[in-house]
Write a protein that holds these residues in place. Structure first.
Motif, mmCIF file in Angstrom:
data_model
loop_
_atom_site.group_PDB
_atom_site.id
_atom_site.type_symbol
_atom_site.label_atom_id
_atom_site.label_comp_id
_atom_site.label_asym_id
_atom_site.label_seq_id
_atom_site.Cartn_x
_atom_site.Cartn_y
_atom_site.Cartn_z
ATOM 1 N N GLY A 117 0.740 -0.874 -0.092
ATOM 2 C CA GLY A 117 0.165 -0.057 0.080
ATOM 3 C C GLY A 117 0.807 1.206 0.001
ATOM 4 N N ASP A 118 0.263 2.490 0.132
ATOM 5 C CA ASP A 118 1.068 3.726 -0.028
ATOM 6 C C ASP A 118 1.545 4.061 1.227
ATOM 7 O OD1 ASP A 118 1.942 6.024 -0.636
ATOM 8 O OD2 ASP A 118 0.218 7.017 -1.094
ATOM 9 N N LEU A 119 2.881 3.696 1.520
ATOM 10 C CA LEU A 119 3.334 3.952 2.715
ATOM 11 C C LEU A 119 4.592 5.140 2.654
ATOM 12 C CD1 LEU A 119 4.270 0.602 4.112
ATOM 13 C CD2 LEU A 119 2.157 1.824 4.103
ATOM 14 N N ASP A 120 4.926 5.615 1.347
ATOM 15 C CA ASP A 120 5.915 6.732 1.251
ATOM 16 C C ASP A 120 7.220 6.198 1.940
ATOM 17 O OD1 ASP A 120 6.624 9.027 0.111
ATOM 18 O OD2 ASP A 120 5.945 10.266 1.804
ATOM 19 N N LEU A 121 7.652 4.903 1.687
ATOM 20 C CA LEU A 121 8.988 4.396 2.032
ATOM 21 C C LEU A 121 10.342 5.024 1.990
ATOM 22 C CD1 LEU A 121 8.161 0.634 2.025
ATOM 23 C CD2 LEU A 121 7.663 2.080 3.803
ATOM 24 N N HIS A 122 10.846 5.775 3.081
ATOM 25 C CA HIS A 122 12.293 6.460 2.898
ATOM 26 C C HIS A 122 13.345 5.342 3.006
ATOM 27 C CE1 HIS A 122 9.403 9.782 2.204
ATOM 28 N NE2 HIS A 122 10.820 10.636 2.230
ATOM 29 N N ASN A 171 11.577 10.387 7.938
ATOM 30 C CA ASN A 171 12.009 10.131 6.724
ATOM 31 C C ASN A 171 13.542 9.455 6.528
ATOM 32 O OD1 ASN A 171 14.483 12.079 7.211
ATOM 33 N ND2 ASN A 171 13.117 13.454 6.141
ATOM 34 N N GLY A 172 14.168 9.293 7.763
ATOM 35 C CA GLY A 172 15.639 9.019 7.859
ATOM 36 C C GLY A 172 15.988 8.097 9.119
ATOM 37 N N MET A 173 16.644 7.327 9.049
ATOM 38 C CA MET A 173 17.148 6.368 10.078
ATOM 39 C C MET A 173 18.581 6.063 9.889
ATOM 40 S SD MET A 173 15.304 2.686 9.698
ATOM 41 C CE MET A 173 15.703 1.627 8.292
ATOM 42 N N ALA A 174 19.346 5.667 11.117
ATOM 43 C CA ALA A 174 20.828 5.929 11.126
ATOM 44 C C ALA A 174 20.869 4.378 11.963
ATOM 45 C CB ALA A 174 21.618 6.893 11.753
ATOM 46 N N LEU A 175 21.562 3.219 11.482
ATOM 47 C CA LEU A 175 21.787 2.047 12.269
ATOM 48 C C LEU A 175 23.144 1.916 12.482
ATOM 49 C CD1 LEU A 175 19.382 1.389 10.093
ATOM 50 C CD2 LEU A 175 19.483 -0.697 10.567
ATOM 51 N N LYS A 179 21.047 -2.026 14.950
ATOM 52 C CA LYS A 179 19.849 -1.451 15.561
ATOM 53 C C LYS A 179 19.529 -0.047 15.175
ATOM 54 C CE LYS A 179 19.176 -4.790 18.500
ATOM 55 N NZ LYS A 179 18.272 -5.683 18.491
ATOM 56 N N VAL A 180 18.476 0.626 15.237
ATOM 57 C CA VAL A 180 18.064 1.895 14.649
ATOM 58 C C VAL A 180 18.593 2.900 15.933
ATOM 59 C CG1 VAL A 180 16.484 3.361 14.124
ATOM 60 C CG2 VAL A 180 16.228 1.083 13.241
ATOM 61 N N ARG A 181 19.472 3.804 15.736
ATOM 62 C CA ARG A 181 19.920 4.605 16.914
ATOM 63 C C ARG A 181 19.452 6.025 16.582
ATOM 64 N NH1 ARG A 181 21.443 0.858 20.319
ATOM 65 N NH2 ARG A 181 22.955 -0.659 19.690
ATOM 66 N N PHE A 182 19.310 6.417 15.619
ATOM 67 C CA PHE A 182 18.836 7.802 15.079
ATOM 68 C C PHE A 182 17.813 7.941 14.249
ATOM 69 C CE2 PHE A 182 23.141 8.071 17.058
ATOM 70 C CZ PHE A 182 22.840 9.092 18.145
ATOM 71 N N ALA A 183 17.033 9.107 14.092
ATOM 72 C CA ALA A 183 15.885 8.979 13.187
ATOM 73 C C ALA A 183 15.887 10.743 12.887
ATOM 74 C CB ALA A 183 14.692 8.859 13.535
ATOM 75 N N THR A 184 15.550 11.030 11.632
ATOM 76 C CA THR A 184 15.323 12.540 11.194
ATOM 77 C C THR A 184 13.802 12.688 10.897
ATOM 78 O OG1 THR A 184 15.839 11.983 9.038
ATOM 79 C CG2 THR A 184 17.738 12.944 10.469
ATOM 80 N N SER A 223 18.577 11.327 5.770
ATOM 81 C CA SER A 223 19.756 10.327 5.572
ATOM 82 C C SER A 223 20.683 10.347 6.621
ATOM 83 C CB SER A 223 20.528 10.400 4.285
ATOM 84 O OG SER A 223 19.334 10.657 3.253
ATOM 85 N N PRO A 224 20.352 10.366 7.878
ATOM 86 C CA PRO A 224 21.379 10.284 8.807
ATOM 87 C C PRO A 224 22.093 9.012 8.754
ATOM 88 C CG PRO A 224 19.373 9.622 9.787
ATOM 89 C CD PRO A 224 18.959 10.126 8.473
ATOM 90 N N ARG A 225 23.218 8.953 9.126
ATOM 91 C CA ARG A 225 24.008 7.619 8.998
ATOM 92 C C ARG A 225 25.272 7.702 10.199
ATOM 93 N NH1 ARG A 225 20.431 7.052 6.012
ATOM 94 N NH2 ARG A 225 20.674 6.584 3.914
#
Length: 374
Positions: A117-122, A171-175, A179-184, A223-225
């Protein structure tokens, strides 16, 4: 950066002729790393970019509104408007591709599709056999595994519902260490599409899972990394690559770029950053980059990961207006990708023990078999 601008290179694409120009040493750097890049692009589709004898090689396929991507080994996942499509590299069959035998060293073919479905995946990442994805429309980070359309595993603490109303434009996640550590996100909002009210300066960087806001006042962060122990974030609205202290939120500009940065990957000490033009149909958006730069480019920049020095920029002069995501494919030099429709025209059959390209329609095989029995 010393800019050397050779004549534009024209490469055939599915939809149009794409003109490329290398300003700096982009192609030299990419060639030295012996890798290719997967680019999610607008107009929609995926392009695979490599270098052969100093000349860029570009293969492309058209997909419905391609967005986030992730690569792991021989797997490539691409988010589209309603699906998450899985591609597999049938590398043993690549040199035997009937349309161009003896050329490709990688061939990505469609293998499986999740109807999300329409999730707008980033931003996305493989986690063993499932995919972690930033589900922008539902303001969450989720798992996609085929059991449900998606399963939410984290939301910012200020989000109170899981509804398709894009409250903060997560929109963004840093692993790190799996594990996911940060998100924007583009705004700290719990109202439907509330992030739009302060799009130019309301962006935030959050710690996961605590939800602590590490930094505010960002202009369209993406795009956090975590790279080399440092937290790197793209600030799209200012055209900058930032290093942010995860404890204090202090920001340091690593590089300023001539496009809207979106999509970040690191390989061999080089940062690859996607660059886009702004969407003209939206008109002026009040972003700092609109005031500071008269003309934005679409392309990919190569930066020294340690210093932020711009090593080169590969510009797309037509055929590509936005680069949505960038992924690295190590040890791949000449890759092709087939859309589902292209694969149906010349299917590949691969098993644990063998494989081949089906070069004629099944009906011809059936007719030939019937004649043999007559």
């Amino acid at each position: 950066m010393d800019e050397h601008q050779p004549d534009a290179l024209e490469l055939a694409d599915d939809a149009a002729l794409i003109n490329l120009r290398d300003t700096g040493r982009f192609l030299e750097v990419l060639a030295s790393l012996k890798c290719s890049l997967a680019l999610s692009r607008r107009p929609s589709g995926v392009a695979l970019l490599g270098v052969e004898n100093g000349i860029p090689t570009l293969s492309a396929c058209v997909l419905p509104r391609s967005m986030g991507m992730t690569v792991s080994g021989n797997r490539l996942a691409v988010a589209t408007i309603h699906e998450l499509m899985m591609f597999a590299n049938v590398s043993t069959l690549a040199p035997h591709y009937p349309a161009r035998p003896g050329y490709y060293d990688a061939m990505f073919v469609p293998r499986m599709t999740y109807y999300t479905g329409d999730l707008d995946l980033h931003d996305m990442a493989f986690d063993k056999q499932v995919v972690l994805a930033v589900n922008t429309r539902y303001s969450c980070i989720c798992v996609i595994d085929g059991y449900f359309n998606f399963t939410s595993i984290w939301q910012p603490p200020f989000i109170t519902d899981s509804l398709p109303d894009d409250r903060c434009h997560l929109n963004g996640m840093a692993l790190h260490a799996g594990k996911v550590r940060f998100a924007t996100a583009l705004g700290e909002s719990n109202e439907p599409f509330g992030w739009r009210a302060n799009m130019a300066g309301g962006g935030i960087l959050m710690e996961v899972p605590s939800g602590r806001i590490v930094a505010r006042g960002l202009s369209m962060p993406h795009s956090p990394r975590i790279i080399g122990g440092r937290l790197i974030v793209l600030e799209g609205g200012r055209g900058q690559v930032l290093q942010i202290d995860p404890g204090t939120g202090e920001k340091r500009v690593l590089a300023s770029l001539p496009g809207f940065p979106h999509g970040l990957a690191e390989y061999g000490g080089v940062l690859f950053v996607g660059l886009s033009k702004l969407r003209e149909k939206r008109g002026p958006q009040g972003l700092p980059i609109e005031r500071e730069r008269e003309k934005l480019v679409a392309g990919v920049a190569a930066l020294d990961a340690r210093t932020g020095e711009v090593l080169g920029i590969l510009q797309f002069y037509n055929g590509v207006h936005e680069v949505f995501d960038v992924q690295v494919m190590p040890n791949v030099l000449r890759a092709e990708i087939l859309s589902p429709n292209e694969w149906r025209e010349t299917p590949s059959i691969a098993t644990m023990t063998s494989g081949f390209w089906q070069t004629r329609p099944r009906e011809e095989d059936e007719d030939a078999n019937a004649e043999g029995k007559a």
